[in-house]
Design an enzyme around this catalytic site. Structure first.
Site, PDB file in Angstrom:
ATOM      1  N   ASP A  61       9.663   4.481   4.125  1.00  0.00           N
ATOM      2  CA  ASP A  61       8.337   3.538   4.511  1.00  0.00           C
ATOM      3  C   ASP A  61       8.095   2.594   3.443  1.00  0.00           C
ATOM      4  O   ASP A  61       7.055   2.403   3.023  1.00  0.00           O
ATOM      5  CB  ASP A  61       7.428   4.276   5.116  1.00  0.00           C
ATOM      6  CG  ASP A  61       6.471   3.210   5.848  1.00  0.00           C
ATOM      7  OD1 ASP A  61       6.771   2.191   6.123  1.00  0.00           O
ATOM      8  OD2 ASP A  61       5.461   3.750   5.961  1.00  0.00           O
ATOM      9  N   LYS A  63       7.093  -0.244   1.245  1.00  0.00           N
ATOM     10  CA  LYS A  63       6.458  -1.733   1.599  1.00  0.00           C
ATOM     11  C   LYS A  63       5.440  -1.861   0.788  1.00  0.00           C
ATOM     12  O   LYS A  63       5.033  -1.091  -0.072  1.00  0.00           O
ATOM     13  CB  LYS A  63       6.280  -1.379   3.151  1.00  0.00           C
ATOM     14  CG  LYS A  63       5.071  -0.785   3.444  1.00  0.00           C
ATOM     15  CD  LYS A  63       4.804  -0.791   4.892  1.00  0.00           C
ATOM     16  CE  LYS A  63       3.796   0.375   5.192  1.00  0.00           C
ATOM     17  NZ  LYS A  63       3.493   0.500   6.518  1.00  0.00           N
ATOM     18  N   ASN A  66       2.564   0.490   0.371  1.00  0.00           N
ATOM     19  CA  ASN A  66       2.560   1.843  -0.172  1.00  0.00           C
ATOM     20  C   ASN A  66       3.097   1.843  -1.611  1.00  0.00           C
ATOM     21  O   ASN A  66       3.566   2.676  -2.089  1.00  0.00           O
ATOM     22  CB  ASN A  66       3.840   2.221   0.558  1.00  0.00           C
ATOM     23  CG  ASN A  66       3.443   2.691   1.979  1.00  0.00           C
ATOM     24  OD1 ASN A  66       1.967   2.797   2.370  1.00  0.00           O
ATOM     25  ND2 ASN A  66       4.256   3.004   2.862  1.00  0.00           N
TER      26      ASN A  66
END
Length: 195
Positions: A61, A63, A66
């Protein structure tokens, strides 16, 4: 991660407080990064990801939301909510957000975690340098078509070495995509200002 506390019903993950906000907020507020700024943060992300991969942890995840930035601008990888702890073997969970998701994940094919994370790392680098995603579309299927055509164009005005690296990260075939080890040895990643 500082500590993990587990009870019968709950798992508490205690992490470092990073008060500089996230990369998305920074990009929205200040626009794209210079190559030098992007390189420094990219090096930190490669190192963090490589550390996790060696321990069998796939992020899945990656991105800008993050990637946390401390007040000095150093990047720290966060939010391991979709991570996979399965060392080796194909993964099959559809997770992440479409703009950063590897093509093999988007196509619901079994996939290897490291190449999928490397793809997302390439999207992150493109976003840092261009302030936008490399593949566009107003809806999921339009973005997927754009990506699967494989017609990637690096941001304008980036060094030739950077454009070559981006193409290697955003290669459709996960078997031909750069590995983290190759990225760590890349000339653009290791370029240092002399003088």
């Amino acid at each position: 991660m500082v500590q993990v506390i587990e009870s019968e019903e709950t798992l508490f993950i205690i992490s470092e407080y990073v008060r500089g906000g996230d990369l998305l907020d920074h990009l929205v507020k200040h626009g794209q990064l210079t190559e030098e700024e992007a390189r420094g943060r990219f090096q930190q992300l490669i190192s963090a990801l490589q550390y996790r991969h060696r321990r069998g942890v796939m992020h899945r995840d990656l991105k800008p939301e993050n990637v946390l930035l401390d007040p000095a601008g150093s990047a720290k990888l966060a939010d391991f909510g979709f991570c996979s702890l399965v060392p080796g073997g194909p993964l099959s969970t559809f997770c992440g957000i479409p703009g950063y998701m590897a093509p093999e994940v988007m196509q619901l094919q079994p996939y290897a975690g490291p190449p999928a994370d490397v793809w997302s790392l390439g999207v992150l680098l493109h976003a840092m340098l261009a302030g936008s995603l490399p593949f566009s579309g107003e809806e999921f299927h339009a973005m997927q078509r754009s990506m699967l055509l494989g017609a990637y164009s690096p941001p304008r005005l980036v060094w030739r070495q950077c454009a070559r690296l981006l193409r290697g990260l955003l290669t459709l075939d996960p078997e031909k995509r750069k590995t983290l080890e190759e990225v760590m040895g890349d000339p653009w990643v290791n370029w240092a200002r002399r003088g």
